[in-house]
Design a protein around this motif. Structure first.
Motif, mmCIF file in Angstrom:
data_model
loop_
_atom_site.group_PDB
_atom_site.id
_atom_site.type_symbol
_atom_site.label_atom_id
_atom_site.label_comp_id
_atom_site.label_asym_id
_atom_site.label_seq_id
_atom_site.Cartn_x
_atom_site.Cartn_y
_atom_site.Cartn_z
ATOM 1 N N LEU A 6 -6.321 0.428 -2.510
ATOM 2 C CA LEU A 6 -7.145 0.323 -3.711
ATOM 3 C C LEU A 6 -7.253 -1.130 -4.174
ATOM 4 O O LEU A 6 -7.303 -1.393 -5.376
ATOM 5 N N GLU A 25 -8.990 3.925 -11.130
ATOM 6 C CA GLU A 25 -7.863 3.959 -10.198
ATOM 7 C C GLU A 25 -7.550 2.578 -9.648
ATOM 8 O O GLU A 25 -6.388 2.200 -9.507
ATOM 9 N N ARG A 42 -10.908 -7.864 -5.762
ATOM 10 C CA ARG A 42 -10.885 -6.667 -6.609
ATOM 11 C C ARG A 42 -12.028 -6.670 -7.607
ATOM 12 O O ARG A 42 -12.712 -5.653 -7.808
ATOM 13 N N GLU A 51 -5.890 0.436 -12.475
ATOM 14 C CA GLU A 51 -4.535 0.882 -12.803
ATOM 15 C C GLU A 51 -3.549 0.562 -11.683
ATOM 16 O O GLU A 51 -2.350 0.407 -11.939
ATOM 17 N N GLU A 52 -4.039 0.458 -10.453
ATOM 18 C CA GLU A 52 -3.168 0.144 -9.322
ATOM 19 C C GLU A 52 -2.970 -1.362 -9.170
ATOM 20 O O GLU A 52 -2.031 -1.808 -8.509
ATOM 21 N N SER A 53 -3.831 -2.159 -9.792
ATOM 22 C CA SER A 53 -3.819 -3.602 -9.580
ATOM 23 C C SER A 53 -2.651 -4.278 -10.306
ATOM 24 O O SER A 53 -2.362 -3.968 -11.465
ATOM 25 N N ALA A 74 -1.826 4.075 -0.400
ATOM 26 C CA ALA A 74 -3.017 3.880 -1.223
ATOM 27 C C ALA A 74 -3.638 2.544 -0.881
ATOM 28 O O ALA A 74 -2.945 1.521 -0.858
ATOM 29 N N THR A 112 3.035 4.243 -1.346
ATOM 30 C CA THR A 112 3.273 4.899 -2.625
ATOM 31 C C THR A 112 4.622 5.604 -2.557
ATOM 32 O O THR A 112 5.206 5.754 -1.479
ATOM 33 N N ALA A 162 4.150 10.722 -5.286
ATOM 34 C CA ALA A 162 2.697 10.556 -5.187
ATOM 35 C C ALA A 162 2.165 11.225 -3.925
ATOM 36 O O ALA A 162 1.076 11.816 -3.930
ATOM 37 N N ARG A 220 -6.532 7.348 -0.782
ATOM 38 C CA ARG A 220 -5.123 7.710 -0.872
ATOM 39 C C ARG A 220 -4.827 8.670 0.272
ATOM 40 O O ARG A 220 -5.678 9.497 0.620
ATOM 41 N N ARG A 266 0.800 -1.218 0.000
ATOM 42 C CA ARG A 266 0.000 0.000 0.000
ATOM 43 C C ARG A 266 0.839 1.279 0.000
ATOM 44 O O ARG A 266 0.302 2.363 -0.165
ATOM 45 N N GLN A 276 -5.083 -3.316 -4.277
ATOM 46 C CA GLN A 276 -3.902 -3.851 -4.958
ATOM 47 C C GLN A 276 -3.234 -4.972 -4.174
ATOM 48 O O GLN A 276 -2.445 -5.734 -4.726
#
Length: 276
Positions: A175, A205, A184, A208-210, A173, A21, A25, A108, A19, A177
């Motif tokens: 998300l 988001e 997910r 794209e983070e996965s 983040a 970043t 970021a 985030r 998690r 991931q």
């Protein structure tokens, strides 16, 4: 030594690492945040938390306040500035029809640690206040804050400008991931079916983070990816695709972009070569 750590603790450490970043970021989140939180302590040890409008300079977070006040009492003391952006609230029933535990918030966040200082240089003070105005009132409509502007002489004297000199910054983040693809997918499918404001942006988001391949629902043939919300440059690409077609004939590209920003639904398809 990971071999001697209990399995649950090991999983938690791996999730925390996933998690994190990068520093840029975290800076970007602080820069974009409409408001940030300041946390510090007064000389007598009492905690102080305030919500602030802030602007950034290299390695610093800038904000203003009264010459005398609680924030001024924290000068020279350790402080933290934080920013938080909620991406989406995920109700429990996206994943489980009975248990409440899967309910969560995707987000985030950023934390900047340092020491609170007073900006005393007149030119630096004016530049900091101008940076605040440019962030929160970018359309202008005021006389710029410059060191020699007599309009603000009294305001400069009665306003203190603070800076958090950042010694360490962290970003995070959450998300999905760090979760299995099935979790997910349940989340993004639930967001798509719900369709609340912001859900389409949240889906993009998350995907794209996965680290995992996208679910079939958001893939087309031949490796095409279906995008649920546009980024700034994609609005320009989209406008160029439409420019000159009969229903947009004579309409400037800028006007097409503006109409796209106001659309309630946007879906783009990007091919293997990256073309929209």
């Amino acid at each position: 030594d990971l071999l001697n750590i209990p399995e649950e603790r090991k999983l938690l450490l791996m999730r925390k690492k996933a998690r994190r970043t990068n520093e840029q970021a975290a800076w970007d989140l602080l820069a974009a945040a409409p408001a940030v939180h300041l946390a510090s302590t007064t000389p007598d040890g009492a905690p102080l938390v305030r919500v602030l409008n802030a602007a950034l300079a290299p390695g610093r977070v800038l904000f203003h306040g009264a010459v005398f006040g609680e924030k001024s009492a924290c000068l020279g003391r350790a402080a933290v500035v934080s920013a938080f952006r909620e991406i989406a609230f995920v109700p429990s029933y996206f994943r489980d029809e009975r248990k409440a535990c899967p309910a969560t918030t995707l987000y985030r966040s950023a934390l900047a640690y340092g020491v609170l200082r007073d900006v005393e240089d007149h030119a630096a003070k004016a530049a900091a206040l101008e940076a605040l105005m440019q962030k929160h009132q970018p359309e202008g409509g005021y006389t710029p804050l410059t060191p020699g502007e007599r309009l603000y002489e009294k305001d400069y004297r009665s306003t203190r400008v603070f800076e958090l000199v950042v010694e360490r910054i962290e970003g995070k983040a959450s998300l999905c991931q760090d979760r299995p693809p099935a979790v997910r997918d349940a989340v993004v499918n639930g967001l798509w079916d719900r369709g609340d404001p912001g859900d389409a942006d949240a889906i993009r988001e998350i995907l794209e983070e996965s680290p995992h391949p996208w679910p079939e629902r958001f893939l087309g043939p031949d490796g095409v990816e279906l995008l649920t919300a546009p980024r700034g440059e994609e609005l320009q690409e989209h406008a160029r695709l439409l420019a000159g077609h009969y229903w947009r004939e004579g309409v400037p590209v800028e006007d097409i972009e503006r109409s796209l920003r106001g659309s309630s639904v946007w879906v783009g398809a990007r091919d293997r070569e990256g073309r929209l």
